[in-house]
Scaffold this motif. Structure first.
Motif, PDB file in Angstrom:
ATOM      1  N   TRP A 158      26.553  16.963  11.278  1.00  0.00           N
ATOM      2  CA  TRP A 158      27.889  16.339  11.225  1.00  0.00           C
ATOM      3  C   TRP A 158      27.918  15.063  12.050  1.00  0.00           C
ATOM      4  O   TRP A 158      28.420  14.026  11.598  1.00  0.00           O
ATOM      5  N   GLU A 189      28.695  11.177  10.962  1.00  0.00           N
ATOM      6  CA  GLU A 189      29.818  10.467  11.580  1.00  0.00           C
ATOM      7  C   GLU A 189      29.395   9.105  12.136  1.00  0.00           C
ATOM      8  O   GLU A 189      30.040   8.089  11.868  1.00  0.00           O
ATOM      9  N   ARG A 223      36.511  18.852  14.639  1.00  0.00           N
ATOM     10  CA  ARG A 223      36.078  17.878  13.651  1.00  0.00           C
ATOM     11  C   ARG A 223      37.195  17.639  12.639  1.00  0.00           C
ATOM     12  O   ARG A 223      38.165  18.396  12.580  1.00  0.00           O
ATOM     13  N   TYR A 224      37.050  16.596  11.836  1.00  0.00           N
ATOM     14  CA  TYR A 224      38.070  16.283  10.841  1.00  0.00           C
ATOM     15  C   TYR A 224      38.347  17.478   9.928  1.00  0.00           C
ATOM     16  O   TYR A 224      39.492  17.782   9.616  1.00  0.00           O
ATOM     17  N   GLU A 225      37.273  18.145   9.509  1.00  0.00           N
ATOM     18  CA  GLU A 225      37.444  19.292   8.605  1.00  0.00           C
ATOM     19  C   GLU A 225      38.217  20.422   9.284  1.00  0.00           C
ATOM     20  O   GLU A 225      39.055  21.073   8.655  1.00  0.00           O
ATOM     21  N   ASP A 226      37.922  20.644  10.568  1.00  0.00           N
ATOM     22  CA  ASP A 226      38.631  21.682  11.323  1.00  0.00           C
ATOM     23  C   ASP A 226      40.114  21.343  11.446  1.00  0.00           C
ATOM     24  O   ASP A 226      40.986  22.204  11.274  1.00  0.00           O
ATOM     25  N   ALA A 284      41.889  19.349   9.526  1.00  0.00           N
ATOM     26  CA  ALA A 284      42.532  19.420   8.212  1.00  0.00           C
ATOM     27  C   ALA A 284      42.910  20.852   7.868  1.00  0.00           C
ATOM     28  O   ALA A 284      44.009  21.123   7.362  1.00  0.00           O
ATOM     29  N   ARG A 285      42.005  21.772   8.154  1.00  0.00           N
ATOM     30  CA  ARG A 285      42.269  23.181   7.864  1.00  0.00           C
ATOM     31  C   ARG A 285      43.422  23.725   8.720  1.00  0.00           C
ATOM     32  O   ARG A 285      44.279  24.463   8.229  1.00  0.00           O
ATOM     33  N   SER A 297      44.416  17.194   4.055  1.00  0.00           N
ATOM     34  CA  SER A 297      43.057  16.867   3.646  1.00  0.00           C
ATOM     35  C   SER A 297      42.341  16.103   4.758  1.00  0.00           C
ATOM     36  O   SER A 297      42.991  15.435   5.579  1.00  0.00           O
ATOM     37  N   PRO A 298      40.993  16.169   4.809  1.00  0.00           N
ATOM     38  CA  PRO A 298      40.238  15.389   5.790  1.00  0.00           C
ATOM     39  C   PRO A 298      40.511  13.886   5.678  1.00  0.00           C
ATOM     40  O   PRO A 298      40.521  13.178   6.680  1.00  0.00           O
ATOM     41  N   SER A 299      40.740  13.399   4.465  1.00  0.00           N
ATOM     42  CA  SER A 299      41.026  11.978   4.292  1.00  0.00           C
ATOM     43  C   SER A 299      42.351  11.600   4.944  1.00  0.00           C
ATOM     44  O   SER A 299      42.505  10.506   5.492  1.00  0.00           O
ATOM     45  N   LYS A 344      41.728  11.336   8.599  1.00  0.00           N
ATOM     46  CA  LYS A 344      41.068  10.055   8.878  1.00  0.00           C
ATOM     47  C   LYS A 344      42.072   8.912   8.889  1.00  0.00           C
ATOM     48  O   LYS A 344      42.026   8.036   9.766  1.00  0.00           O
TER      49      LYS A 344
END
Length: 221
Positions: free
Chosen positions: A121, A125, A178-181, A183-184, A189-191, A194
């Motif tokens: 990851w 990044e 992290r972005y994914e974490d 977002a969840r 969404s991760p976007s 961001k």
């Protein structure tokens, strides 16, 4: 031009480089576009290998034998033509080492205990131009920032320009998510994460995510 990220690993401990190689091989087998293309075991060799192979990302240990240490190698590589992104990968998490590596030109700082969980990851990044740090490093950055700048009111003035969601995202970044974490946890969404981070960085005049997290932490809202 290949979409596969090329990586060079630099560490005086052969075992560490092997662990990195195995981690990237496993990631590649699982579909990640990433490949270890070169290895070096001191700062001087690192500079030579990077010039020859032109990797996308360099993983750099900081304390190695020889005339050129990791920090000096980072500085030399960063000042070269079209330099790769550099991720410091080390056992040391003291404030002096962190400051030296980032000031020399490293885009990220990862402690070796995070290799198996966060290395792939982190490589993606920094390759994308984002700064990354291990959670313990973020904590040190926050501690040092608040020690040097006691202006809580100034931090609150900056945070007033953020939306509640941007504040929460900054807090989660400070906690090492992290972005994914994020977002969840926030059901977005991760976007979107961001985009919010980019807006928050601009609104607070922050240089990176660690500083943004520090400002929100310091504001104590």
């Amino acid at each position: 031009m290949s979409d596969t990220l090329s990586v060079v690993a630099v560490d005086d401990e052969v075992l560490v480089v092997e662990v990195v190689a195995q981690t990237l091989q496993k990631a590649s087998a699982q579909g990640e576009s990433i490949e270890l293309v070169g290895r070096a075991h001191n700062g001087s060799d690192a500079i030579t290998v990077v010039r020859e192979l032109r990797p996308d990302v360099v993983l750099m240990d900081l304390r190695m034998p020889g005339n050129i240490g990791g920090v000096d190698a980072i500085r030399t590589i960063s000042n070269g033509l079209m330099p790769p992104k550099i991720l410091a990968l080390t056992s040391f998490d003291d404030a002096g080492s962190i400051r030296a590596a980032l000031t020399a030109g490293a885009q990220g700082y990862l402690v070796k205990t995070d290799v198996k969980e966060k290395l792939v990851w982190a490589i993606h990044e920094v390759a994308a131009g984002r700064r990354v740090t291990s959670e313990v490093v973020t904590e040190h950055l926050i501690e040092n920032f608040t020690a040097e700048d006691p202006g809580r009111l100034e931090a609150r003035d900056l945070v007033e320009h953020l939306t509640p969601r941007q504040v929460e995202i900054a807090r989660l970044i400070g906690a090492g998510n992290r972005y994914e974490d994020i977002a969840r946890k926030l059901f977005i969404s991760p976007s979107t994460v961001k985009q919010d981070v980019s807006k928050a960085l601009a609104a607070t005049c922050s240089l990176n995510q660690a500083q943004l997290a520090t400002i929100v932490e310091r504001a104590e809202i």
